[in-house]
Design a protein around this motif. Sequence first.
Motif, PDB file in Angstrom:
ATOM      1  N   ALA A 157      14.038  57.659 -14.391  1.00  0.00           N
ATOM      2  CA  ALA A 157      13.013  58.446 -13.693  1.00  0.00           C
ATOM      3  C   ALA A 157      13.172  58.291 -12.187  1.00  0.00           C
ATOM      4  CB  ALA A 157      11.617  57.996 -14.138  1.00  0.00           C
ATOM      5  N   LEU A 158      13.475  57.061 -11.744  1.00  0.00           N
ATOM      6  CA  LEU A 158      13.711  56.821 -10.322  1.00  0.00           C
ATOM      7  C   LEU A 158      14.900  57.646  -9.833  1.00  0.00           C
ATOM      8  CD1 LEU A 158      13.331  52.931 -10.024  1.00  0.00           C
ATOM      9  CD2 LEU A 158      11.837  54.627  -9.010  1.00  0.00           C
ATOM     10  N   LEU A 159      15.953  57.651 -10.622  1.00  0.00           N
ATOM     11  CA  LEU A 159      17.167  58.376 -10.259  1.00  0.00           C
ATOM     12  C   LEU A 159      16.878  59.865 -10.095  1.00  0.00           C
ATOM     13  CD1 LEU A 159      20.195  57.691  -9.841  1.00  0.00           C
ATOM     14  CD2 LEU A 159      20.567  58.336 -12.215  1.00  0.00           C
ATOM     15  N   ASP A 160      16.178  60.447 -11.072  1.00  0.00           N
ATOM     16  CA  ASP A 160      15.872  61.884 -11.021  1.00  0.00           C
ATOM     17  C   ASP A 160      14.978  62.222  -9.835  1.00  0.00           C
ATOM     18  OD1 ASP A 160      17.367  62.288 -13.282  1.00  0.00           O
ATOM     19  OD2 ASP A 160      15.657  62.230 -14.660  1.00  0.00           O
ATOM     20  N   LEU A 161      13.949  61.404  -9.618  1.00  0.00           N
ATOM     21  CA  LEU A 161      12.998  61.699  -8.546  1.00  0.00           C
ATOM     22  C   LEU A 161      13.654  61.564  -7.169  1.00  0.00           C
ATOM     23  CD1 LEU A 161      10.080  62.509  -8.043  1.00  0.00           C
ATOM     24  CD2 LEU A 161       9.446  60.091  -8.062  1.00  0.00           C
ATOM     25  N   LEU A 162      14.465  60.531  -6.987  1.00  0.00           N
ATOM     26  CA  LEU A 162      15.143  60.349  -5.711  1.00  0.00           C
ATOM     27  C   LEU A 162      16.161  61.463  -5.460  1.00  0.00           C
ATOM     28  CD1 LEU A 162      15.657  56.471  -5.770  1.00  0.00           C
ATOM     29  CD2 LEU A 162      14.218  57.748  -4.184  1.00  0.00           C
ATOM     30  N   GLN A 163      16.840  61.904  -6.519  1.00  0.00           N
ATOM     31  CA  GLN A 163      17.765  63.031  -6.377  1.00  0.00           C
ATOM     32  C   GLN A 163      17.040  64.271  -5.880  1.00  0.00           C
ATOM     33  OE1 GLN A 163      21.380  62.736  -9.530  1.00  0.00           O
ATOM     34  NE2 GLN A 163      19.400  63.013 -10.452  1.00  0.00           N
ATOM     35  N   ASP A 164      15.867  64.537  -6.445  1.00  0.00           N
ATOM     36  CA  ASP A 164      15.089  65.717  -6.048  1.00  0.00           C
ATOM     37  C   ASP A 164      14.675  65.626  -4.585  1.00  0.00           C
ATOM     38  OD1 ASP A 164      15.326  66.692  -8.601  1.00  0.00           O
ATOM     39  OD2 ASP A 164      13.332  66.017  -9.242  1.00  0.00           O
ATOM     40  N   ARG A 165      14.208  64.452  -4.163  1.00  0.00           N
ATOM     41  CA  ARG A 165      13.730  64.307  -2.777  1.00  0.00           C
ATOM     42  C   ARG A 165      14.882  64.470  -1.776  1.00  0.00           C
ATOM     43  NH1 ARG A 165      10.084  65.099  -5.333  1.00  0.00           N
ATOM     44  NH2 ARG A 165       8.079  64.027  -5.484  1.00  0.00           N
ATOM     45  N   LEU A 166      16.029  63.876  -2.073  1.00  0.00           N
ATOM     46  CA  LEU A 166      17.167  63.986  -1.165  1.00  0.00           C
ATOM     47  C   LEU A 166      17.705  65.417  -1.131  1.00  0.00           C
ATOM     48  CD1 LEU A 166      19.093  60.668  -1.943  1.00  0.00           C
ATOM     49  CD2 LEU A 166      17.726  61.191   0.080  1.00  0.00           C
ATOM     50  N   ARG A 167      17.722  66.092  -2.272  1.00  0.00           N
ATOM     51  CA  ARG A 167      18.185  67.474  -2.308  1.00  0.00           C
ATOM     52  C   ARG A 167      17.281  68.386  -1.479  1.00  0.00           C
ATOM     53  NH1 ARG A 167      17.820  68.276  -7.327  1.00  0.00           N
ATOM     54  NH2 ARG A 167      15.810  69.347  -7.260  1.00  0.00           N
ATOM     55  N   ASP A 168      15.968  68.186  -1.603  1.00  0.00           N
ATOM     56  CA  ASP A 168      15.026  68.996  -0.819  1.00  0.00           C
ATOM     57  C   ASP A 168      15.234  68.774   0.677  1.00  0.00           C
ATOM     58  OD1 ASP A 168      13.980  69.906  -3.181  1.00  0.00           O
ATOM     59  OD2 ASP A 168      12.225  68.577  -3.149  1.00  0.00           O
ATOM     60  N   TRP A 169      15.448  67.522   1.061  1.00  0.00           N
ATOM     61  CA  TRP A 169      15.671  67.204   2.476  1.00  0.00           C
ATOM     62  C   TRP A 169      16.955  67.865   2.971  1.00  0.00           C
ATOM     63  CZ3 TRP A 169      16.858  61.569   4.455  1.00  0.00           C
ATOM     64  CH2 TRP A 169      16.943  61.570   5.838  1.00  0.00           C
ATOM     65  N   CYS A 170      18.017  67.779   2.179  1.00  0.00           N
ATOM     66  CA  CYS A 170      19.287  68.380   2.572  1.00  0.00           C
ATOM     67  C   CYS A 170      19.156  69.894   2.719  1.00  0.00           C
ATOM     68  CB  CYS A 170      20.358  68.034   1.547  1.00  0.00           C
ATOM     69  SG  CYS A 170      21.968  68.779   1.870  1.00  0.00           S
ATOM     70  N   GLU A 171      18.519  70.535   1.760  1.00  0.00           N
ATOM     71  CA  GLU A 171      18.399  71.996   1.793  1.00  0.00           C
ATOM     72  C   GLU A 171      17.529  72.493   2.932  1.00  0.00           C
ATOM     73  OE1 GLU A 171      17.051  73.031  -2.099  1.00  0.00           O
ATOM     74  OE2 GLU A 171      19.032  72.746  -3.037  1.00  0.00           O
ATOM     75  N   SER A 172      16.630  71.654   3.415  1.00  0.00           N
ATOM     76  CA  SER A 172      15.787  72.067   4.537  1.00  0.00           C
ATOM     77  C   SER A 172      16.590  72.177   5.833  1.00  0.00           C
ATOM     78  CB  SER A 172      14.636  71.074   4.737  1.00  0.00           C
ATOM     79  OG  SER A 172      15.102  69.852   5.313  1.00  0.00           O
ATOM     80  N   GLY A 173      17.692  71.426   5.917  1.00  0.00           N
ATOM     81  CA  GLY A 173      18.509  71.444   7.127  1.00  0.00           C
ATOM     82  C   GLY A 173      17.822  70.844   8.338  1.00  0.00           C
ATOM     83  N   GLU A 174      16.760  70.110   8.129  1.00  0.00           N
ATOM     84  CA  GLU A 174      15.956  69.586   9.233  1.00  0.00           C
ATOM     85  C   GLU A 174      16.362  68.160   9.589  1.00  0.00           C
ATOM     86  OE1 GLU A 174      11.783  71.919   8.063  1.00  0.00           O
ATOM     87  OE2 GLU A 174      11.994  69.750   7.758  1.00  0.00           O
ATOM     88  N   TYR A 175      16.236  67.864  10.896  1.00  0.00           N
ATOM     89  CA  TYR A 175      16.265  66.474  11.337  1.00  0.00           C
ATOM     90  C   TYR A 175      14.884  65.894  11.069  1.00  0.00           C
ATOM     91  CZ  TYR A 175      20.711  66.925  13.836  1.00  0.00           C
ATOM     92  OH  TYR A 175      22.032  67.104  14.155  1.00  0.00           O
ATOM     93  N   ARG A 176      14.856  64.744  10.406  1.00  0.00           N
ATOM     94  CA  ARG A 176      13.568  64.121  10.106  1.00  0.00           C
ATOM     95  C   ARG A 176      13.604  62.658  10.525  1.00  0.00           C
ATOM     96  NH1 ARG A 176      11.232  64.943   4.313  1.00  0.00           N
ATOM     97  NH2 ARG A 176       9.468  64.059   5.463  1.00  0.00           N
ATOM     98  N   ASP A 177      12.453  62.162  10.950  1.00  0.00           N
ATOM     99  CA  ASP A 177      12.335  60.757  11.332  1.00  0.00           C
ATOM    100  C   ASP A 177      12.554  59.877  10.106  1.00  0.00           C
ATOM    101  OD1 ASP A 177      11.581  58.489  13.005  1.00  0.00           O
ATOM    102  OD2 ASP A 177       9.770  58.451  11.782  1.00  0.00           O
ATOM    103  N   VAL A 178      13.425  58.884  10.239  1.00  0.00           N
ATOM    104  CA  VAL A 178      13.803  58.088   9.069  1.00  0.00           C
ATOM    105  C   VAL A 178      12.611  57.349   8.469  1.00  0.00           C
ATOM    106  CG1 VAL A 178      16.221  57.830   9.708  1.00  0.00           C
ATOM    107  CG2 VAL A 178      14.562  56.174  10.548  1.00  0.00           C
ATOM    108  N   TRP A 179      11.646  56.942   9.308  1.00  0.00           N
ATOM    109  CA  TRP A 179      10.503  56.205   8.762  1.00  0.00           C
ATOM    110  C   TRP A 179       9.511  57.139   8.071  1.00  0.00           C
ATOM    111  CZ3 TRP A 179      13.346  54.406  12.799  1.00  0.00           C
ATOM    112  CH2 TRP A 179      13.832  53.114  12.657  1.00  0.00           C
ATOM    113  N   ASP A 180       9.392  58.362   8.534  1.00  0.00           N
ATOM    114  CA  ASP A 180       8.558  59.340   7.825  1.00  0.00           C
ATOM    115  C   ASP A 180       9.173  59.694   6.474  1.00  0.00           C
ATOM    116  OD1 ASP A 180       6.772  59.393   9.904  1.00  0.00           O
ATOM    117  OD2 ASP A 180       7.567  61.224  10.818  1.00  0.00           O
ATOM    118  N   VAL A 181      10.499  59.900   6.469  1.00  0.00           N
ATOM    119  CA  VAL A 181      11.198  60.194   5.216  1.00  0.00           C
ATOM    120  C   VAL A 181      11.023  59.040   4.233  1.00  0.00           C
ATOM    121  CG1 VAL A 181      13.481  60.492   4.165  1.00  0.00           C
ATOM    122  CG2 VAL A 181      12.900  61.722   6.250  1.00  0.00           C
ATOM    123  N   ALA A 182      11.253  57.827   4.714  1.00  0.00           N
ATOM    124  CA  ALA A 182      11.151  56.651   3.848  1.00  0.00           C
ATOM    125  C   ALA A 182       9.750  56.527   3.263  1.00  0.00           C
ATOM    126  CB  ALA A 182      11.510  55.392   4.635  1.00  0.00           C
TER     127      ALA A 182
END
Length: 483
Positions: A157-182
């Motif tokens: 479940a962790l693997l699937d959920l983390l994959q989804d979050r990273l994919r969404d971030w990548c597809e947004s093409g946005e620079y994001r603050d690492v602490w907000d992302v974390a």
Amino acid sequence: MAILPLSLAPLLGSLLITLITFVAIALYFDHTEPKTESTNEEDGSKRKLNLPPKVPLTFILRCLASGAGMGEVSRAVEEKYGDLVRIHTPFRGTLFFVLSNEGVKWAHNAPIADLSELAAFLRKWVADFGLILHPVKSTKLIARSLSAHFYEHTSLALLDLLQDRLRDWCESGEYRDVWDVASDIIFDVNLKVIYGTGEWSREEAAEFKKHFMMLEPGQWILNPLHILFPSIGKAKRDASNPILVSMLRDTALKRLERGLKPNEATLDFYLEQLDGNVVEATFMAHSTMGASVMTTSATCGWLLYHLAVDETVKERVLEEMTKAVGDGPFRLEHTVLMPFMDSMIREIIRCHHGGGAFRTAMRDVQYKGFDIPKGEMVVASHDAMHLSPEIYPNPTAFIPDRFVKDGAASYDRFVKDCQLLTFGGGRHPCLGMKLASTELKILSYLLLTRYNITLEAKQRPALFPTVGFQKPTNPVRIKLSKK
């Protein structure tokens, strides 16, 4: 001569007045004293207390003004006043600090009857919600809920959920603050693992997060002023508490009605073990969530930062993970084959966790002939341990393989001696240590094997002395792109 814009002048004037007022109040309260007598509850007799030396706030301010770091301040205080001292603060009263390795060991190994970490939290739940669960029983339940069997069911479940979050971030093409992302990623992951809240709408999850973060100590204890002014944000926290508890109770009742799945959600495990007692199960789940979110997300933020700015670190982590996993799919057992990552996680927390462990004296206790009155706060200084040059050569440097020896993680000696308190120490270690490490390793594996990391600019985090995990005052932004 540069002239300040008119819009900034009132703001800077207000800040200056606030600073002067703060210093004046601090110095005034520096002359107050805690209680000096103890009353025997059986016969009413009184005994004069032998309090430890008082450290004037002016001494600490002078140390900080000279450019000393928190580790240096701790050593200067211990050298001049001893390894148990008291500091008086406005509105908070007296804080008793233990600064030596011996004192930190004592505080971390003291029985709950003497020093309690959750005393105030437990009292709040007893008073407001009728909680009767014993602290020892609750600790054993948390340990069982985080068993190896539980991890087997949650790792996918962790693997699937983390994959989804990273994919969404990548597809947004946005620079994001690492602490907000974390913070977002770790909160969402722990919400799913602990509460199993797949039935919540996005709006309900956002509402829960808003109120949870208001109650999460890391949100306000990061501000050093909170030690002096504990009323900061109190009204908002008091308003959020009943809303949050109501949401948790509703969730627990829904899961009871739908049928429990104790291997898939920690809340369900607690409900099963506590015979459906919603109040106690809710408290247990909330305690588990509260202990995991801010600490893990702060560590995750620093992990992302170091992977983004240090190519050597990134390559070494990727090489270790590729070797551990091989050609097959990522499995839970691979996480134990990553000594460099284990060392790096602990070095991140050693470098970036300020302050110490807070305990409440449950009765009058003594240390080296000095008295700590009942109800007073004891702080076991982690700075004094983690930033000691006698324990760690070059203590202010980030050395990710500091705890690797002969190709294996080697930190048990430091943990046993309460010199490495990244996951607690003594008789009260962090029960969620394995969950936190697993989350960080899975995230790093997915990130480094599937994405390129781009730093927006050469940025260095701006830091200030904190109580709790350091979070920079300036954003450090990165974005992801597919490999």
